[in-house]
Design a protein around this motif. Structure first.
Motif, PDB file in Angstrom:
ATOM      1  N   ARG A 110       0.745  -1.728  -0.292  1.00  0.00           N
ATOM      2  CA  ARG A 110       0.045   0.076   0.355  1.00  0.00           C
ATOM      3  C   ARG A 110       0.310   1.524   0.233  1.00  0.00           C
ATOM      4  NH1 ARG A 110      -1.513  -2.252   5.656  1.00  0.00           N
ATOM      5  NH2 ARG A 110       0.051  -0.957   7.084  1.00  0.00           N
ATOM      6  N   ASP A 111       2.215   0.909   0.583  1.00  0.00           N
ATOM      7  CA  ASP A 111       3.127   2.319   0.385  1.00  0.00           C
ATOM      8  C   ASP A 111       4.013   3.019  -1.015  1.00  0.00           C
ATOM      9  OD1 ASP A 111       2.269   2.781   2.940  1.00  0.00           O
ATOM     10  OD2 ASP A 111       3.827   1.119   3.541  1.00  0.00           O
ATOM     11  N   LEU A 112       3.590   1.890  -2.210  1.00  0.00           N
ATOM     12  CA  LEU A 112       4.276   1.854  -3.537  1.00  0.00           C
ATOM     13  C   LEU A 112       2.999   3.000  -4.339  1.00  0.00           C
ATOM     14  CD1 LEU A 112       4.706  -1.787  -3.770  1.00  0.00           C
ATOM     15  CD2 LEU A 112       6.316   0.263  -3.651  1.00  0.00           C
ATOM     16  N   PRO A 113       3.382   4.144  -4.601  1.00  0.00           N
ATOM     17  CA  PRO A 113       2.766   5.024  -5.311  1.00  0.00           C
ATOM     18  C   PRO A 113       2.418   4.517  -6.656  1.00  0.00           C
ATOM     19  CG  PRO A 113       5.535   5.062  -5.264  1.00  0.00           C
ATOM     20  CD  PRO A 113       5.080   4.233  -4.814  1.00  0.00           C
ATOM     21  N   ARG A 114       1.120   4.709  -7.199  1.00  0.00           N
ATOM     22  CA  ARG A 114       0.286   4.052  -8.194  1.00  0.00           C
ATOM     23  C   ARG A 114       1.128   5.464  -9.565  1.00  0.00           C
ATOM     24  NH1 ARG A 114      -3.290   1.283  -8.620  1.00  0.00           N
ATOM     25  NH2 ARG A 114      -4.478   0.035  -6.547  1.00  0.00           N
ATOM     26  N   ARG A 115       2.112   4.872 -10.417  1.00  0.00           N
ATOM     27  CA  ARG A 115       2.023   5.848 -11.456  1.00  0.00           C
ATOM     28  C   ARG A 115       1.256   5.271 -12.736  1.00  0.00           C
ATOM     29  NH1 ARG A 115       7.240   4.701  -8.367  1.00  0.00           N
ATOM     30  NH2 ARG A 115       7.697   6.685  -7.546  1.00  0.00           N
ATOM     31  N   GLY A 116       0.700   6.213 -14.071  1.00  0.00           N
ATOM     32  CA  GLY A 116       0.742   5.559 -15.233  1.00  0.00           C
ATOM     33  C   GLY A 116       1.767   5.762 -15.929  1.00  0.00           C
ATOM     34  N   PHE A 117       1.115   4.655 -17.115  1.00  0.00           N
ATOM     35  CA  PHE A 117       2.160   5.507 -18.195  1.00  0.00           C
ATOM     36  C   PHE A 117       2.823   6.063 -18.827  1.00  0.00           C
ATOM     37  CE2 PHE A 117       1.521   0.197 -18.954  1.00  0.00           C
ATOM     38  CZ  PHE A 117       1.895  -0.614 -17.740  1.00  0.00           C
ATOM     39  N   GLY A 118       1.737   7.179 -18.783  1.00  0.00           N
ATOM     40  CA  GLY A 118       2.062   8.090 -20.214  1.00  0.00           C
ATOM     41  C   GLY A 118       3.779   9.361 -19.715  1.00  0.00           C
ATOM     42  N   SER A 119       4.352   8.703 -18.769  1.00  0.00           N
ATOM     43  CA  SER A 119       5.526   9.623 -18.466  1.00  0.00           C
ATOM     44  C   SER A 119       7.149   8.125 -18.120  1.00  0.00           C
ATOM     45  CB  SER A 119       5.822  10.088 -17.315  1.00  0.00           C
ATOM     46  OG  SER A 119       5.682   9.559 -16.322  1.00  0.00           O
ATOM     47  N   ASP A 120       8.130   8.724 -18.873  1.00  0.00           N
ATOM     48  CA  ASP A 120       8.948   8.112 -18.797  1.00  0.00           C
ATOM     49  C   ASP A 120       9.096   7.925 -17.720  1.00  0.00           C
ATOM     50  OD1 ASP A 120       9.142   7.623 -21.584  1.00  0.00           O
ATOM     51  OD2 ASP A 120      11.156   9.435 -21.107  1.00  0.00           O
ATOM     52  N   GLU A 121       9.056   8.296 -16.473  1.00  0.00           N
ATOM     53  CA  GLU A 121       9.344   7.858 -14.808  1.00  0.00           C
ATOM     54  C   GLU A 121       7.894   6.603 -14.574  1.00  0.00           C
ATOM     55  OE1 GLU A 121      11.044   8.435 -10.938  1.00  0.00           O
ATOM     56  OE2 GLU A 121      11.610   8.626 -12.841  1.00  0.00           O
ATOM     57  N   GLY A 122       6.758   6.959 -14.794  1.00  0.00           N
ATOM     58  CA  GLY A 122       5.514   5.872 -14.901  1.00  0.00           C
ATOM     59  C   GLY A 122       6.413   4.530 -15.827  1.00  0.00           C
TER      60      GLY A 122
ATOM     61  N   ALA B  51       0.553 -17.558 -11.368  1.00  0.00           N
ATOM     62  CA  ALA B  51       0.020 -17.515 -12.168  1.00  0.00           C
ATOM     63  C   ALA B  51      -0.511 -16.329 -13.317  1.00  0.00           C
ATOM     64  CB  ALA B  51      -1.131 -18.340 -12.698  1.00  0.00           C
ATOM     65  N   ARG B  52      -0.603 -14.981 -11.867  1.00  0.00           N
ATOM     66  CA  ARG B  52      -1.368 -13.920 -11.923  1.00  0.00           C
ATOM     67  C   ARG B  52      -1.074 -12.708 -13.518  1.00  0.00           C
ATOM     68  NH1 ARG B  52      -6.021 -11.362 -12.774  1.00  0.00           N
ATOM     69  NH2 ARG B  52      -5.537  -8.592 -11.023  1.00  0.00           N
ATOM     70  N   GLY B  53       0.752 -13.379 -13.601  1.00  0.00           N
ATOM     71  CA  GLY B  53       1.086 -12.724 -14.837  1.00  0.00           C
ATOM     72  C   GLY B  53       0.365 -13.023 -15.720  1.00  0.00           C
ATOM     73  N   LEU B  54      -0.240 -14.060 -16.052  1.00  0.00           N
ATOM     74  CA  LEU B  54      -0.868 -14.322 -17.181  1.00  0.00           C
ATOM     75  C   LEU B  54      -1.552 -13.541 -17.586  1.00  0.00           C
ATOM     76  CD1 LEU B  54      -0.663 -18.946 -17.373  1.00  0.00           C
ATOM     77  CD2 LEU B  54       1.042 -17.263 -18.017  1.00  0.00           C
ATOM     78  N   ASP B  55      -2.356 -13.537 -16.318  1.00  0.00           N
ATOM     79  CA  ASP B  55      -4.083 -12.579 -16.680  1.00  0.00           C
ATOM     80  C   ASP B  55      -3.940 -10.979 -16.988  1.00  0.00           C
ATOM     81  OD1 ASP B  55      -5.059 -15.053 -15.619  1.00  0.00           O
ATOM     82  OD2 ASP B  55      -5.259 -14.609 -13.364  1.00  0.00           O
ATOM     83  N   VAL B  56      -2.905 -10.391 -16.732  1.00  0.00           N
ATOM     84  CA  VAL B  56      -2.593  -8.996 -16.550  1.00  0.00           C
ATOM     85  C   VAL B  56      -1.196  -8.561 -17.578  1.00  0.00           C
ATOM     86  CG1 VAL B  56      -3.294  -8.700 -13.709  1.00  0.00           C
ATOM     87  CG2 VAL B  56      -0.809  -8.829 -14.845  1.00  0.00           C
ATOM     88  N   THR B  57      -0.913  -9.518 -18.147  1.00  0.00           N
ATOM     89  CA  THR B  57       0.218  -8.734 -18.961  1.00  0.00           C
ATOM     90  C   THR B  57      -0.096  -8.349 -20.484  1.00  0.00           C
ATOM     91  OG1 THR B  57       1.932 -10.513 -17.574  1.00  0.00           O
ATOM     92  CG2 THR B  57       2.327  -9.174 -20.244  1.00  0.00           C
ATOM     93  N   PRO B  58      -1.360  -9.299 -20.765  1.00  0.00           N
ATOM     94  CA  PRO B  58      -2.381  -9.197 -22.417  1.00  0.00           C
ATOM     95  C   PRO B  58      -2.338  -8.196 -21.719  1.00  0.00           C
ATOM     96  CG  PRO B  58      -2.445 -11.522 -21.971  1.00  0.00           C
ATOM     97  CD  PRO B  58      -1.967 -10.857 -20.289  1.00  0.00           C
ATOM     98  N   GLY B  59      -3.310  -7.276 -21.585  1.00  0.00           N
ATOM     99  CA  GLY B  59      -3.305  -5.616 -21.176  1.00  0.00           C
ATOM    100  C   GLY B  59      -2.500  -4.556 -20.896  1.00  0.00           C
ATOM    101  N   MET B  60      -1.539  -5.190 -20.078  1.00  0.00           N
ATOM    102  CA  MET B  60      -0.101  -4.495 -20.250  1.00  0.00           C
ATOM    103  C   MET B  60       0.559  -4.179 -21.519  1.00  0.00           C
ATOM    104  SD  MET B  60       1.817  -5.489 -16.703  1.00  0.00           S
ATOM    105  CE  MET B  60       0.501  -5.636 -15.056  1.00  0.00           C
ATOM    106  N   ILE B  61       0.780  -4.990 -22.508  1.00  0.00           N
ATOM    107  CA  ILE B  61       1.231  -5.641 -23.809  1.00  0.00           C
ATOM    108  C   ILE B  61       0.266  -4.414 -24.808  1.00  0.00           C
ATOM    109  CG2 ILE B  61       1.446  -6.567 -25.533  1.00  0.00           C
ATOM    110  CD1 ILE B  61       2.300  -8.766 -24.008  1.00  0.00           C
ATOM    111  N   GLN B  62      -0.488  -4.288 -24.679  1.00  0.00           N
ATOM    112  CA  GLN B  62      -1.848  -4.061 -25.712  1.00  0.00           C
ATOM    113  C   GLN B  62      -1.449  -2.206 -25.225  1.00  0.00           C
ATOM    114  OE1 GLN B  62      -3.236  -5.093 -28.023  1.00  0.00           O
ATOM    115  NE2 GLN B  62      -1.901  -6.631 -27.776  1.00  0.00           N
TER     116      GLN B  62
ATOM    117  N   GLY C 236       0.333   1.174 -27.779  1.00  0.00           N
ATOM    118  CA  GLY C 236      -0.304   2.204 -28.277  1.00  0.00           C
ATOM    119  C   GLY C 236       0.939   3.334 -27.765  1.00  0.00           C
ATOM    120  N   LEU C 237       1.706   3.390 -26.948  1.00  0.00           N
ATOM    121  CA  LEU C 237       2.069   4.184 -26.473  1.00  0.00           C
ATOM    122  C   LEU C 237       3.449   4.025 -27.269  1.00  0.00           C
ATOM    123  CD1 LEU C 237       2.150   4.285 -22.639  1.00  0.00           C
ATOM    124  CD2 LEU C 237       1.430   5.976 -23.791  1.00  0.00           C
TER     125      LEU C 237
END
Length: 225
Positions: free
Chosen positions: A14-26, A121-132, A136-137
């Motif tokens: 919970r102490d990890l900040p949430r960052r978007g993909f939009g910036s190089d830092e994120g 196995a959670r990686g199998l679920d979330v990685t396709p969305g990350m790839i998409q 897009g970026l």
């Protein structure tokens, strides 16, 4: 405990900040998080090789191969981080994967059920969305790495499925009901949908287990009656 570098600093999730993909830092923070998972996965594979004794040779061959794959994944991700001007350890991380390894240290059946078949196995679920999102970026370099990782992680989860069922057969217990009991006892807080049915099927989940996972997530979402 395995040897660890002095960084990254380990904090509560919970102490990890949430960052978007939009910036190089994120994007660098996201790649760092995946690299940290792969770093832990190296230790998890070697821990299985070391900890669980007097098993068939194929067990050790499987997890040595997994360790080699995870090391290659980590190296690719670290290289991408360095291309973005950062390095492993530059961001905080959490220790959830290793905490589950500690909880299952005394039981190979529980380890095979809960580390490969739940956390990894959670990686199998979330990685396709990350790839998409990364496509897009226009981040084709990170996409190429994640596509390799996604395909090879199917085989890693499949190794967990294979040895989970091996343990169940040796103990004379039913795999689906045993899996559900372990999920209830250990993994309620880390069980999330939706599930990548195609990838999980290739990784050794049968229809009964997939239906049970869907039901468990629905039940958790509903909360106490």
């Amino acid at each position: 405990m395995p040897g660890r570098p002095s960084r990254p600093r380990l904090v509560h999730p919970r102490d990890l900040p949430r960052r978007g993909f939009g910036s190089d830092e994120g994007r660098a923070a996201f790649i760092h998080a995946i690299a940290h998972i792969e770093f832990n996965a190296i230790d998890l594979a070697w821990d299985a090789v070391y900890r669980f004794r007097r098993l068939p040779d194929r067990f050790y061959a499987d997890w040595v191969q997994v360790a080699a794959d995870e090391a290659r994944h980590f190296t690719m991700l670290r290289g991408r981080l360095q291309q973005l001007g950062r390095d492993y350890g530059d961001f905080d991380a959490h220790n959830g994967l290793w905490e589950m390894a500690q909880k299952t240290a005394g039981d190979g059946l529980a380890r095979m059920a809960l580390v490969p078949r739940v956390l990894e196995a959670r990686g199998l679920d979330v990685t396709p969305g990350m790839i998409q999102r990364l496509k897009g970026l226009g981040d084709t370099q990170t996409v190429a790495i994640l596509e390799v990782i996604l395909e090879e992680e199917v085989a890693h989860v499949a190794a967990g499925s294979r040895w989970f069922r091996w343990y169940c057969e040796r103990r004379g217990v039913d795999p689906p009901s045993t899996f559900r009991e372990l999920l209830t006892g250990y993994a309620r807080a880390v069980l999330h949908g939706p599930f990548n049915v195609e990838a999980r099927t290739r990784a050794g989940f049968d229809e009964e287990e997939l239906a049970m996972l869907e039901a468990a997530v629905t039940e958790l979402a509903a909360g106490p009656a």
